[in-house]
Write an enzyme that holds these catalytic residues in place. Sequence first.
Site, PDB file in Angstrom:
ATOM      1  N   PHE A   1       0.839  -1.215   0.000  1.00 57.71           N
ATOM      2  CA  PHE A   1       0.000   0.000   0.000  1.00 57.71           C
ATOM      3  C   PHE A   1       0.871   1.262   0.000  1.00 57.71           C
ATOM      4  O   PHE A   1       0.872   2.033  -0.968  1.00 57.71           O
ATOM      5  CB  PHE A   1      -0.936  -0.078   1.221  1.00 57.71           C
ATOM      6  CG  PHE A   1      -1.563   1.217   1.635  1.00 57.71           C
ATOM      7  CD1 PHE A   1      -2.171   2.059   0.718  1.00 57.71           C
ATOM      8  CD2 PHE A   1      -1.563   1.599   2.982  1.00 57.71           C
ATOM      9  CE1 PHE A   1      -2.754   3.255   1.117  1.00 57.71           C
ATOM     10  CE2 PHE A   1      -2.150   2.782   3.393  1.00 57.71           C
ATOM     11  CZ  PHE A   1      -2.737   3.613   2.460  1.00 57.71           C
TER      12      PHE A   1
ATOM     13  N   ASP B   1      12.611 -11.940  -0.685  1.00 62.90           N
ATOM     14  CA  ASP B   1      12.203 -11.863   0.714  1.00 62.90           C
ATOM     15  C   ASP B   1      13.374 -11.270   1.498  1.00 62.90           C
ATOM     16  O   ASP B   1      14.484 -11.804   1.439  1.00 62.90           O
ATOM     17  CB  ASP B   1      11.897 -13.301   1.181  1.00 62.90           C
ATOM     18  CG  ASP B   1      11.244 -13.319   2.541  1.00 62.90           C
ATOM     19  OD1 ASP B   1      11.762 -12.656   3.458  1.00 62.90           O
ATOM     20  OD2 ASP B   1      10.223 -13.997   2.685  1.00 62.90           O
TER      21      ASP B   1
ATOM     22  N   ASN C   1      19.650  -7.563   7.160  1.00 65.64           N
ATOM     23  CA  ASN C   1      20.044  -7.646   5.745  1.00 65.64           C
ATOM     24  C   ASN C   1      19.981  -6.282   5.053  1.00 65.64           C
ATOM     25  O   ASN C   1      20.875  -5.906   4.289  1.00 65.64           O
ATOM     26  CB  ASN C   1      19.151  -8.651   5.002  1.00 65.64           C
ATOM     27  CG  ASN C   1      19.458 -10.082   5.403  1.00 65.64           C
ATOM     28  OD1 ASN C   1      20.604 -10.408   5.722  1.00 65.64           O
ATOM     29  ND2 ASN C   1      18.452 -10.949   5.395  1.00 65.64           N
TER      30      ASN C   1
ATOM     31  N   TYR D   1       4.792  -7.943  16.021  1.00 68.83           N
ATOM     32  CA  TYR D   1       4.913  -6.713  15.230  1.00 68.83           C
ATOM     33  C   TYR D   1       5.539  -5.595  16.065  1.00 68.83           C
ATOM     34  O   TYR D   1       6.535  -4.990  15.668  1.00 68.83           O
ATOM     35  CB  TYR D   1       3.524  -6.307  14.754  1.00 68.83           C
ATOM     36  CG  TYR D   1       3.474  -5.086  13.868  1.00 68.83           C
ATOM     37  CD1 TYR D   1       3.941  -5.139  12.553  1.00 68.83           C
ATOM     38  CD2 TYR D   1       2.930  -3.882  14.323  1.00 68.83           C
ATOM     39  CE1 TYR D   1       3.873  -4.019  11.723  1.00 68.83           C
ATOM     40  CE2 TYR D   1       2.857  -2.772  13.508  1.00 68.83           C
ATOM     41  CZ  TYR D   1       3.324  -2.836  12.207  1.00 68.83           C
ATOM     42  OH  TYR D   1       3.247  -1.726  11.388  1.00 68.83           O
TER      43      TYR D   1
ATOM     44  N   LYS E   1       9.305  -4.272  15.566  1.00 73.25           N
ATOM     45  CA  LYS E   1       9.579  -2.904  15.118  1.00 73.25           C
ATOM     46  C   LYS E   1      10.465  -2.163  16.125  1.00 73.25           C
ATOM     47  O   LYS E   1      11.251  -1.288  15.745  1.00 73.25           O
ATOM     48  CB  LYS E   1       8.263  -2.143  14.924  1.00 73.25           C
ATOM     49  CG  LYS E   1       7.446  -2.624  13.720  1.00 73.25           C
ATOM     50  CD  LYS E   1       8.047  -2.117  12.414  1.00 73.25           C
ATOM     51  CE  LYS E   1       7.139  -2.391  11.228  1.00 73.25           C
ATOM     52  NZ  LYS E   1       7.674  -1.901   9.964  1.00 73.25           N
TER      53      LYS E   1
ATOM     54  N   TYR F   1      23.544   0.415  14.185  1.00 70.80           N
ATOM     55  CA  TYR F   1      24.320   0.521  12.934  1.00 70.80           C
ATOM     56  C   TYR F   1      24.768   1.977  12.723  1.00 70.80           C
ATOM     57  O   TYR F   1      25.831   2.240  12.182  1.00 70.80           O
ATOM     58  CB  TYR F   1      23.496   0.041  11.733  1.00 70.80           C
ATOM     59  CG  TYR F   1      23.682  -1.428  11.414  1.00 70.80           C
ATOM     60  CD1 TYR F   1      23.132  -2.408  12.237  1.00 70.80           C
ATOM     61  CD2 TYR F   1      24.410  -1.841  10.300  1.00 70.80           C
ATOM     62  CE1 TYR F   1      23.298  -3.760  11.956  1.00 70.80           C
ATOM     63  CE2 TYR F   1      24.584  -3.183  10.015  1.00 70.80           C
ATOM     64  CZ  TYR F   1      24.024  -4.143  10.847  1.00 70.80           C
ATOM     65  OH  TYR F   1      24.202  -5.474  10.564  1.00 70.80           O
TER      66      TYR F   1
ATOM     67  N   THR G   1      -2.501   4.916   8.688  1.00 67.85           N
ATOM     68  CA  THR G   1      -2.603   5.596   7.393  1.00 67.85           C
ATOM     69  C   THR G   1      -3.559   4.821   6.492  1.00 67.85           C
ATOM     70  O   THR G   1      -3.601   3.590   6.548  1.00 67.85           O
ATOM     71  CB  THR G   1      -1.204   5.693   6.756  1.00 67.85           C
ATOM     72  OG1 THR G   1      -0.357   6.394   7.665  1.00 67.85           O
ATOM     73  CG2 THR G   1      -1.240   6.436   5.438  1.00 67.85           C
TER      74      THR G   1
END
Length: 325
Positions: A15, A60, A101, A147, A151, A161, A177
């Site tokens: 989306f 993926d 990744n 989730y 996150k 990083y 949203t």
Amino acid sequence: MSQLNRILVTGGAGFLGSHICERLVEDGHDVICLDNFFTSQKTNVAHLLSKPNFELIRHDITLPIFLEVDEIYNMACPAAPGHYQYNPIKTTKTSVMGVVNVLGVAKRCGAKVLQASTSEVYGNPEVHPQPESYHGNVNPLGPRACYDEGKRVAETLFMDYHRSNGVDIRIVRIFNTYGPRMHPYDGRVVSNFIRQALAGEDITIFGDGSQTRSFCYRDDLVEGIIRMMDNDKAFVGPVNIGNPGEFTIRELAELVIELTGSKVKLVEMPLPADDPARRRPDISLAKEKLDWEPKIALREGLQKTINWFASINKAHYRPPTPNFT
Ligand code: NAD
Ligand code: UDP
């Protein structure tokens, strides 16, 4: 625009990702859209396939990939509760192994990388509205944790990083949203209510409908995300991007009924576990650092979304891939 870039958009067929790809292609960048199509389909980007500056890769992000790019928008992750709870282990892998990744690509290429984080990092908030300084109230054991905690770890990885390896990062915390190209069967409140009202089905209110959410139209969101990516290096975030207009779920249902002219009834269903009672972004930081605030009111955005839902063939949309591992 100062510079044309090679830009990777993970989750680019989704989306929000598809709208970001569209905007970046229009701006002349070389865009690589990467997606495993778990919660989306090629039709979201079909109109871009003939453009010379657009490329689509089925991949993926939990598996390594080698690409040479200047910027990365990491949008890949199922976002609707029904989608991310379908295979919760895979959801966490996407936000942990997938993010490692993606950050690895950024580190190797010296690319700037933006993480699509979420208001869910605040969990069921005890502070209202939610500023970025609030550390949240997340249940690490519940059905939303795959989730929410995923996150949160993703944000940690981005910061580490950045601090340890000097990777140029941006973190945006996206609040609910909505808009055209939402998956009609994603189970989110806006898609459910519009689909139900247009089909003449009862509208399903979970709980008594007094819980609140703040709904941002996709055009405002895309503008905020791109401003964050393009902002001066000193501001890495996190920054809330959302619309501070706060509505109860019952108010949303009544507005959908009014705008669709439907005669459907509201029916109450059980409230899902850990469903946040309220949510509203404090967007002071976005205003100050990005000179950004949303422009599209809920009534206007909902009307555009209703028009889109009325125009699509829902048979073209499928539920998440069965046996997805
Ligand atoms: P979406 O489900 O439409 O898009 C996610 C895309 O990522 C899909 O195309 C899906 O196929 C892809 N994807 C999922 N797992 C993947 C993997 N392992 N490898 C490659 N691709 C993968 O959802 P959306 O609403 O467009 O959300 C996009 C991003 O924004 C997500 O990261 C989500 O967490 C974040 N976000 C969205 C909202 C919102 O209200 N829409 C709110 C907060 C955060
Ligand atoms: N909700 C609802 N009916 C529905 C779908 C959702 O009442 O058919 C409620 C849900 O319980 C939550 C709110 O709407 O309180 C927003 O749900 P959504 O899944 O869109 O996103 P969330 O913000 O919870 O991740």
